[in-house]
Design a protein around this motif. Structure first.
Motif, PDB file in Angstrom:
ATOM      1  N   VAL A  79       0.915  -1.122   0.224  1.00 43.68           N
ATOM      2  CA  VAL A  79       0.048   0.066   0.082  1.00 43.68           C
ATOM      3  C   VAL A  79       0.925   1.185   0.012  1.00 43.68           C
ATOM      4  N   ARG A 109      -7.730  -3.123   2.732  1.00 47.70           N
ATOM      5  CA  ARG A 109      -7.051  -4.115   2.393  1.00 47.70           C
ATOM      6  C   ARG A 109      -7.206  -5.004   3.615  1.00 47.70           C
ATOM      7  N   ALA A 152      -1.487 -11.287   0.290  1.00 44.82           N
ATOM      8  CA  ALA A 152      -1.841  -9.862   0.747  1.00 44.82           C
ATOM      9  C   ALA A 152      -1.397  -9.581   2.072  1.00 44.82           C
TER      10      ALA A 152
END
Length: 127
Positions: free
Chosen positions: A20, A48, A82
């Motif tokens: 990010v 997220r 992720a």
């Protein structure tokens, strides 16, 4: 690879792995106030993390519904990617703000921030 979280949102592997970044970089150029480096991207991190929560619930459901092992492992891989993306974004924000500010001011705080960053990197590399 594409993943689908329980809310139906689709995330590509590249999106899941990408750190990010964005507004935090702009904040560094303007001068830094005393806050955590990620604060300017807080809403993006929270979004997220919400998707990651959905992926984890999806994994739980897949196991509960006795889905095929490889399909579950594929989703585990996407979830790890992720989380790695979030970790790399936070690390970058920490380096761009906390560590850089401490280095500019010098003294024992700069050495402490560098040691913290090195220890965080070591933990990420081990996992």
């Amino acid at each position: 690879m594409t993943t689908i979280d329980p809310t139906g949102a689709v995330a590509s592997a590249a999106e899941a792995e990408a750190p990010v970044t964005g507004a935090a970089e702009a904040g560094a150029a303007e001068g830094h106030e005393h806050h955590h480096g990620y604060i300017t991207d807080k809403s993006r991190y929270l979004a997220r993390l919400k998707r990651i929560e959905g992926q984890a619930r999806g994994l739980h459901r897949m196991v509960d519904e006795e889905k095929y092992c490889i399909d579950i492992l594929t989703q585990v891989s996407a979830l790890k990617s992720a989380l790695d993306g979030v970790a790399m974004g936070l690390l970058d924000d920490h380096m761009q703000h906390c560590v850089l500010d401490a280095a500019r001011s010098g003294g024992p705080e700069s050495e402490e921030k560098l040691k913290e960053a090195s220890a965080a990197i070591a933990r990420l590399v081990r996992s």
